[in-house]
Scaffold this active site. Structure first.
Site, short mmCIF file in Angstrom:
data_model
loop_
_atom_site.label_atom_id
_atom_site.label_comp_id
_atom_site.label_asym_id
_atom_site.label_seq_id
_atom_site.Cartn_x
_atom_site.Cartn_y
_atom_site.Cartn_z
N LYS A 230 0.84 -1.20 0.00
CA LYS A 230 0.00 0.00 0.00
C LYS A 230 0.88 1.25 0.00
O LYS A 230 0.61 2.22 -0.71
CB LYS A 230 -0.96 0.01 1.19
CG LYS A 230 -1.81 1.27 1.18
CD LYS A 230 -3.22 1.10 1.60
CE LYS A 230 -4.01 2.38 1.28
NZ LYS A 230 -5.34 2.42 1.83
N ARG A 244 -3.35 4.27 -8.05
CA ARG A 244 -3.93 3.96 -6.74
C ARG A 244 -5.27 3.25 -6.85
O ARG A 244 -5.67 2.51 -5.94
CB ARG A 244 -4.06 5.24 -5.89
CG ARG A 244 -4.56 4.93 -4.49
CD ARG A 244 -4.41 6.08 -3.53
NE ARG A 244 -4.95 5.71 -2.25
CZ ARG A 244 -4.78 6.38 -1.12
NH1 ARG A 244 -4.07 7.47 -1.12
NH2 ARG A 244 -5.33 5.96 0.01
N HIS A 268 -17.70 -4.30 5.26
CA HIS A 268 -16.95 -3.83 4.10
C HIS A 268 -16.09 -4.97 3.51
O HIS A 268 -16.12 -5.24 2.30
CB HIS A 268 -16.05 -2.66 4.52
CG HIS A 268 -15.16 -2.16 3.44
ND1 HIS A 268 -15.62 -1.41 2.38
CD2 HIS A 268 -13.82 -2.31 3.25
CE1 HIS A 268 -14.60 -1.11 1.59
NE2 HIS A 268 -13.50 -1.65 2.09
P1 NAD Z 1 -15.09 -0.90 11.88
O1 NAD Z 1 -14.30 0.30 12.08
O2 NAD Z 1 -16.57 -0.79 11.86
O3 NAD Z 1 -14.65 -1.97 12.98
C1 NAD Z 1 -15.27 -3.21 12.98
C2 NAD Z 1 -15.87 -3.58 14.35
O4 NAD Z 1 -14.85 -4.04 15.21
C3 NAD Z 1 -16.54 -2.44 15.05
O5 NAD Z 1 -17.67 -2.92 15.71
C4 NAD Z 1 -15.49 -2.00 16.06
O6 NAD Z 1 -16.03 -1.34 17.18
C5 NAD Z 1 -14.89 -3.32 16.43
N1 NAD Z 1 -13.51 -3.28 16.90
C6 NAD Z 1 -12.51 -2.55 16.39
N2 NAD Z 1 -11.35 -2.90 16.95
C7 NAD Z 1 -11.63 -3.85 17.87
C8 NAD Z 1 -10.86 -4.61 18.75
N3 NAD Z 1 -9.53 -4.53 18.78
N4 NAD Z 1 -11.48 -5.48 19.56
C9 NAD Z 1 -12.83 -5.62 19.51
N5 NAD Z 1 -13.62 -4.97 18.66
C10 NAD Z 1 -13.02 -4.08 17.84
O7 NAD Z 1 -14.70 -1.64 10.51
P2 NAD Z 1 -13.32 -1.84 9.72
O8 NAD Z 1 -13.49 -3.12 8.99
O9 NAD Z 1 -12.14 -1.67 10.59
O10 NAD Z 1 -13.30 -0.65 8.69
C11 NAD Z 1 -14.26 -0.54 7.66
C12 NAD Z 1 -14.28 0.88 7.19
O11 NAD Z 1 -13.00 1.22 6.64
C13 NAD Z 1 -15.28 1.16 6.11
O12 NAD Z 1 -15.99 2.32 6.41
C14 NAD Z 1 -14.44 1.35 4.86
O13 NAD Z 1 -15.04 2.22 3.94
C15 NAD Z 1 -13.20 1.94 5.44
N6 NAD Z 1 -12.01 1.76 4.61
C16 NAD Z 1 -11.26 2.86 4.37
C17 NAD Z 1 -10.11 2.73 3.63
C18 NAD Z 1 -9.23 3.93 3.44
O14 NAD Z 1 -8.29 3.87 2.64
N7 NAD Z 1 -9.45 5.02 4.14
C19 NAD Z 1 -9.72 1.49 3.12
C20 NAD Z 1 -10.52 0.39 3.40
C21 NAD Z 1 -11.67 0.52 4.15
N1 GLY Z 2 -8.40 1.41 0.06
C1 GLY Z 2 -8.18 2.08 -1.16
C2 GLY Z 2 -7.17 3.18 -1.09
O1 GLY Z 2 -6.63 3.49 -0.06
O2 GLY Z 2 -6.89 3.77 -2.08
#
Ligand code: NAD
Ligand code: GLY
Length: 367
Positions: A230, A244, A268
């Site tokens: 990444k 990207r 997701h």
């Molecule tokens: P999330 O942030 O909803 O976390 C998932 C769940 O796990 C939540 O219920 C959270 O409270 C819980 N949790 C987190 N850490 C924990 C831990 N250590 N112990 C217990 N529970 C825990 O989901 P995610 O999968 O981390 O992220 C998904 C989001 O990321 C989406 O909104 C997606 O669009 C975004 N995303 C962004 C990028 C980027 O480049 N910015 C890339 C990929 C995904």
């Molecule tokens: N997860 C896609 C990006 O960071 O570009």
């Protein structure tokens, strides 16, 4: 046990930063040395993660900041919206936080994306640090500076590119992550193989069971290699003028699934899992990719505990509904959908595809 850290650097000129990966990092004050000086810090977390880890983070930060405030967001993708973002600004203003205040995103991708967007906009920009606590956030969302919120009509439609000052990936916190969430993170790990590194794909085939068992050396390798890939992609194309976009392999179908089912119903990473199989199938039907690689990818996605088929989004015209949602994808141009396709294992490309063929793939890959 002393923290074991590996570092991956992301080279973006004056906005360069490092990603620390290891055990025991979150609670170690040394992890935060060298961050910008400020009198105030704000820990942004959620109602699930804060009770588990906020005190440890606060203790590690207390020698650096005179005042450490905290805000707990409601947990869930369905809360990644204006209202929740506003609650971060409310706390910042109510507590008199100035333009040097450092924000700490303690949580998964939802907390990270929203904290980053808040940091990008508060007083036109304050520093922030990512302390990702999900596998998905450690291997993807905390790195690279994409920040933002969802709109009811489309995922991540409002946001900014804004880089953190540092990323602290403490592998110990994955111990409390529910298995379903861990699997969702594996989707983003798997994606790096088909798009950039066939050797890593083979390694994942050999070590998927070790990863599921949280075997430490396997985890270190998976997180490090994912962050390296990444960092390299973002280092070449920070603002997604081309390359990207390959990081969005599986995401065009995946985002349609997430939005079509209602945010939070499919995770997701689950959407990305099924979406990668659909994108690989489309690559195959376009003559770009051998069927055998599609099968291997499907097998790996399944072993990661992820769905390999998309859900039905509409009883009458399922493919039509997918197409309608995918036209809202940020990669679309003039209503034409651009897919990340695999042009041979380890090579990705961005291109369009005839609607009729996309319909065939959706019909074959959904149930
Ligand atoms: P999330 O942030 O909803 O976390 C998932 C769940 O796990 C939540 O219920 C959270 O409270 C819980 N949790 C987190 N850490 C924990 C831990 N250590 N112990 C217990 N529970 C825990 O989901 P995610 O999968 O981390 O992220 C998904 C989001 O990321 C989406 O909104 C997606 O669009 C975004 N995303 C962004 C990028 C980027 O480049 N910015 C890339 C990929 C995904
Ligand atoms: N997860 C896609 C990006 O960071 O570009």
């Amino acid at each position: 046990m002393p923290p074991i850290a590996q570092e991956v650097s992301i080279d973006l000129g004056e906005r360069s930063y490092s990603i620390a990966i290891g055990g025991g990092l979150l609670a170690d004050a040394a992890s935060y040395e060298g961050l910008p000086h400020a009198s105030t810090a704000l820990i942004v977390s959620n109602t699930t993660v804060a009770p588990l880890y906020a005190e440890r983070l606060r203790a590690a930060l207390c020698s650096r900041y005179a005042q450490i405030h905290e805000v707990q967001l409601p947990d869930g993708e369905e809360h990644k919206n204006w209202q929740t973002l506003q609650s971060i600004f409310d706390v910042l203003l109510e507590r008199g936080c100035d333009r040097k205040t450092v924000l700490f995103a303690l949580g998964g991708g939802v907390v990270g994306d929203m904290t980053g967007f808040a940091a990008a906009s508060y007083m036109r920009g304050v520093p922030f640090v990512q302390v990702p606590t999900t596998l998905l956030a450690q291997v993807d969302s905390s790195v690279g500076g994409k920040t933002g919120i969802n709109h009811p009509l489309g995922k991540n439609m409002v946001g900014a590119f804004y880089q953190p000052r540092r990323v602290i990936c403490d592998l110990d916190v994955l111990g409390t992550l529910p298995a379903r969430e861990f699997s969702a993170g594996l989707a983003e790990v798997i994606k790096y193989g088909p798009i950039a590194d066939v050797e890593f794909f083979c390694w994942l085939e050999q070590h998927m069971d070790d990863l599921i068992a949280h075997e430490r050396s396997a985890l270190v390798h998976a997180v490090c290699r994912s962050c390296e890939i990444k960092a390299s992609v973002v280092g070449h194309d920070e603002r997604e003028s081309g390359l990207r976009a390959v990081l969005n392999f599986g995401h065009t179908f995946g985002h349609a699934i997430e939005a079509g089912m209602g945010y939070g119903v499919w995770l997701h990473g689950e959407g990305v899992g099924a979406g990668m199989v659909m994108a690989a199938e489309l690559s195959h039907r376009l003559g770009l990719l051998e069927e055998s690689f599609v099968s291997r990818l499907r097998g790996l996605v399944r072993r990661a505990g992820l769905p390999t088929r998309g859900p039905l989004l509409d009883d009458k015209d399922n493919a039509g509904r997918y197409l309608q949602l995918m036209r809202l994808d940020k990669k679309s141009e003039a209503g034409e959908i651009k897919f990340v396709l695999i042009d041979g294992p380890g090579r990705a490309m961005l291109r369009n595809a005839p609607d009729a063929l996309v319909r065939e793939v959706i019909d074959a890959c959904c149930s």
